[in-house]
Design an enzyme around this catalytic site. Structure first.
Site, PDB file in Angstrom:
ATOM      1  N   GLU A 152       1.389  -1.043   0.321  1.00  0.00           N
ATOM      2  CA  GLU A 152       0.262  -0.427  -0.561  1.00  0.00           C
ATOM      3  C   GLU A 152       0.591   0.898  -0.537  1.00  0.00           C
ATOM      4  OE1 GLU A 152      -3.111  -0.262   3.996  1.00  0.00           O
ATOM      5  OE2 GLU A 152      -4.478  -1.519   2.011  1.00  0.00           O
ATOM      6  N   GLU A 172      -5.770  -8.339  -1.324  1.00  0.00           N
ATOM      7  CA  GLU A 172      -6.581  -8.153   0.065  1.00  0.00           C
ATOM      8  C   GLU A 172      -8.388  -8.106   0.282  1.00  0.00           C
ATOM      9  OE1 GLU A 172      -5.163  -5.531   4.021  1.00  0.00           O
ATOM     10  OE2 GLU A 172      -2.879  -6.212   2.241  1.00  0.00           O
TER      11      GLU A 172
HETATM   12  C1  GAL Z   1      -4.772  -3.522   4.414  1.00  0.00           C
HETATM   13  C2  GAL Z   1      -2.796  -3.349   5.169  1.00  0.00           C
HETATM   14  C3  GAL Z   1      -2.876  -4.711   5.693  1.00  0.00           C
HETATM   15  C4  GAL Z   1      -3.602  -4.819   6.901  1.00  0.00           C
HETATM   16  C5  GAL Z   1      -4.867  -4.676   7.045  1.00  0.00           C
HETATM   17  C6  GAL Z   1      -5.791  -4.588   7.563  1.00  0.00           C
HETATM   18  O1  GAL Z   1      -5.128  -1.545   4.648  1.00  0.00           O
HETATM   19  O2  GAL Z   1      -2.516  -4.041   3.735  1.00  0.00           O
HETATM   20  O3  GAL Z   1      -1.376  -5.151   5.978  1.00  0.00           O
HETATM   21  O4  GAL Z   1      -2.965  -3.972   8.248  1.00  0.00           O
HETATM   22  O5  GAL Z   1      -4.814  -3.955   5.950  1.00  0.00           O
HETATM   23  O6  GAL Z   1      -5.368  -3.805   8.650  1.00  0.00           O
END
Ligand code: GAL
Length: 697
Positions: free
Chosen positions: A181, A337
């Site tokens: 990110e 994700e």
């Molecule tokens: C995303 C990040 C992950 C994890 C997730 C939940 O933005 O890429 O590493 O932190 O949020 O908080």
């Protein structure tokens, strides 16, 4: 094996054996399903380093049983991989890969630069970014490094080179995710300031040109040497020249891209057969993804639909998907994700979603063009900041309801692979996103209630409620395939974009412009043309007055006398060649035009001077779509989404029920259930939180 699978296997074998020499900037379309050995990518974000090694085998077996064929690993494991400067340890990751690969699971490795080791900050404290108050961050958290710091760049090159070298021929490693990110923070230290000066010099060549472009005559902020140029750091009232501030946004975006290229250059040189992506953030706008993504093979993003409390509001993730797809020429993408549990950090951030909704959300990703869905994370962490951020499993590894739903979805998506392969989202309508305008509104928001993303949503949600697919365009995108383009608040506009929009309309397109368009030139300087500046002739209106909404109400009146509430901003329109569609209903400009329509060549340009109640957008877009002969999607109940992917001779319709009630959708023709293989009646029944995937000719 079907012929398509055999072909996919041949293609992926070819990719492994004879690496194509890819250019640094890649815009070629990338076949994600072929890349994943012909399988729909179904994965989890997995952190083997946080669990006892004797757990790995059990995890991999459980993953395999749920149809998982992909993992993302290592994006926070820098200190495990390089425990001391220049000393590397890949043994643990090799062993984890061996276990996973033995269960048919391939990996993307994250370059771990988002979370540098403590030893790096201890040795080089200036690796940490400096905030706008001149305070340097200290070790802790993550993503707080300075993009321009030479020690950080050197450390990045070392770890990325070592990883690329070690895994370049590993058959179980498919490719790389760069960092995690990217986007923040901006750094305000002297090294970054010098980098900004260099950037300005490259852009403007002479100080005279820069002073002219930025209008530094104002307040006597004229620069006589490059080194005098400040960063938009915290000065009294943060009153910075908006032109400087816009260039600083561009500089930060370019610097992020340059940092990404430090990594992609090494990876492509040492491991040319492996693909490169990055996990992005949908509507996050600190960097211009349409530029960054020129250096990636495919787009991936992090999709967390459940920040709100309203299950049935699917528009946020929908727009995120469509924007991500649009940021690389509408290519299919993957979700790196996908929400796998309840979000939270130090507190839980929402309500638990009913398990079935995780399946609906995964299908929503697919319906909008994802050829891969990877859940965050396999199991909730026992440690650290994210103890409240649920994975699919909880810390006890119990095969809970979410696991069962994920397993069901995995089985289904594997079954749908052949149907999905090669299909894409095709849209008659598009939204134009202007990175420059978004940044300019961060610098000078119009009024407190104005939000650029909300402007996008007003139109986006209306199209989606009507079941019409929407693409997202950026200024450099191809406009020709579309019948309607909505370009909300084109605040910063250069001549080439104004000309491109005019051509689109003259050639028969419907262009919808909205308030505060054509106000600034590319330097964020206000035009001296009558508003809407370079768009005035195209819109057929002149704007000599406007009224920001501050604690006031306004209404607009339709031709049949109905009154609709209006808010946020009121551009008061004087039609020159346009017809008036709606007028203002109150105050000293009652009776003046609020919405106009101007015929241009073979097309039509609307100018919407204000924000209206949501229903009006649905009605208005419906009327325009009917006039243009754009097939409206199905008549869908609230809380149900209909989305279509297509390929030669076949439409794949996704019906997604986000509600806890059974719903009915009338298809108007019989369909074929892509999962059961059976014919479906014209009237489709959807159980609560259920999904149907239908194919029609
Ligand atoms: C995303 C990040 C992950 C994890 C997730 C939940 O933005 O890429 O590493 O932190 O949020 O908080």
């Amino acid at each position: 094996m079907t012929p398509r699978r055999i072909l996919a296997a041949i293609v992926s074998a070819y990719l492994l054996l004879s690496p194509p020499a890819r250019a640094q900037e890649t815009t070629k379309s990338f076949d994600l399903i072929a890349w994943n050995s012909g399988k729909f990518i179904y994965g989890v974000d997995y952190y083997p380093e946080a669990w006892n090694e004797d757990q790995w085998e059990k995890d991999a077996a459980m993953m395999q049983a749920a149809g998982i064929n992909f993992v993302r690993l290592a994006e926070f494991a820098w200190v495990k991989l390089e425990p001391r400067e220049g000393k590397f340890d890949f043994d643990w990751l090799d062993r984890a890969l061996k276990v996973l690969n033995a269960h048919g699971i391939k990996a993307v490795l994250g370059t771990p630069t988002c979370s540098p080791p403590a030893w790096l900050y201890a040795r080089y404290p200036d690796v940490a970014a400096m905030d706008e108050n001149g305070v340097r961050y200290r070790y802790g958290s993550r993503r707080n490094y300075c993009l321009h710091n030479p020690n950080f760049i050197a450390a990045t090159e070392r770890i990325v080179t070592a990883m690329a070298d070690h895994y370049k021929n590993h058959p179980g490693v498919q490719g790389w995710q760069i960092d995690n990110e990217l986007g923040d923070p901006e750094c305000f230290d002297a090294v970054s300031q010098a980098a900004f000066h260099k950037w300005c010099q490259k852009k403007y060549k002479t100080l005279e040109a820069l002073n002219k472009a930025w209008g530094t005559v104002f307040w006597g902020h004229t620069y006589q040497t490059w080194s005098e140029i400040p960063l938009p750091w915290n000065t009294l009232g943060k009153a910075h020249n908006p032109s400087l501030a816009l260039d600083f946004h561009r500089f930060h975006s370019d610097s992020t891209h340059d940092y990404l290229k430090v990594q992609t250059t090494i990876l492509r040189r040492l491991a040319p057969a492996k693909a490169i992506t990055h996990n992005e953030m949908g509507l996050f706008d600190h960097i211009d993804y349409s530029d960054l993504n020129r250096s990636l093979d495919f787009v991936a993003w992090d999709n967390y639909p459940m920040f709100g409390k309203d299950y049935a509001s699917y528009f946020g993730s929908g727009l995120g998907h469509d924007l991500m797809r649009g940021s690389k020429n509408n290519q299919n993408f993957m979700v790196m994700e996908q929400q796998g549990g309840l979000p939270g950090w130090s507190v839980f951030w929402g309500r638990q979603a009913p398990p079935g909704l995780y399946r609906v959300w995964a299908y929503q990703s697919v319906a909008h063009g994802a050829d891969g869905v990877c859940y965050f994370r396999w199991r909730t962490s026992r440690y650290g900041t994210e103890q409240y951020w649920q994975g699919i499993l909880d810390q006890d590894s119990y095969a809970n309801q979410r696991y069962k739903i994920v397993a069901q979805t995995g089985k289904e998506l594997s079954q749908l692979t052949d149907v999905l392969h090669g299909s894409r989202v095709v849209s008659p309508a598009a939204l134009l996103v202007s990175p420059d305008s978004r940044w300019a509104f961060h610098i000078q928001p119009l009024v407190e209630s104005f939000d650029y993303n909300h402007q996008l949503h007003l139109y986006y949600d209306a199209f989606r409620r009507l079941g019409i697919n929407v693409d997202v365009l950026f200024p450099q995108s191809d406009f020709t395939p579309y019948k309607i383009i909505v370009a909300p608040s084109l605040f910063v506009l250069d001549k080439p974009l104004a000309d491109k929009l005019a051509k689109f309309a003259r050639d028969g397109g419907i262009l919808i412009l909205t308030y505060r368009s054509g106000v600034k030139d590319e330097h964020n300087v206000v035009t001296d043309l009558t508003l809407p500046g370079p768009l005035a002739e195209l819109a057929g209106v002149a704007i000599h007055d406007f009224d920001p909404q501050i604690n006031q109400e306004q209404a607009v009146v339709t031709t049949d006398g109905t009154s609709i509430s209006a808010h946020t901003w009121f551009d008061i329109l004087d039609p020159t060649t346009a017809d008036t569609v709606l007028t203002y209903g109150k105050g000293y400009y009652a009776g003046k035009a609020a919405l106009t329509r101007n015929r241009v060549g073979n097309g039509m340009v609307y100018y919407v001077g204000t924000d209206l109640a949501q229903e009006y957008y649905v009605q208005g877009i419906k009327a325009v779509a009917e006039r243009l002969g754009i097939p409206l999607g199905l008549s869908i109940p609230e809380g149900v989404e209909a989305a279509v992917r297509e390929k030669e001779g076949m439409k794949i319709l996704f019906l997604l029920n986000y509600t806890d009630q059974p719903q009915k959708v009338s298809l108007g023709q019989s369909g074929h259930n892509a999962l059961s293989g059976e014919a479906e009646p014209e009237e489709i029944q959807l159980a609560p939180f259920d999904v149907k995937v239908l194919t029609t000719p």
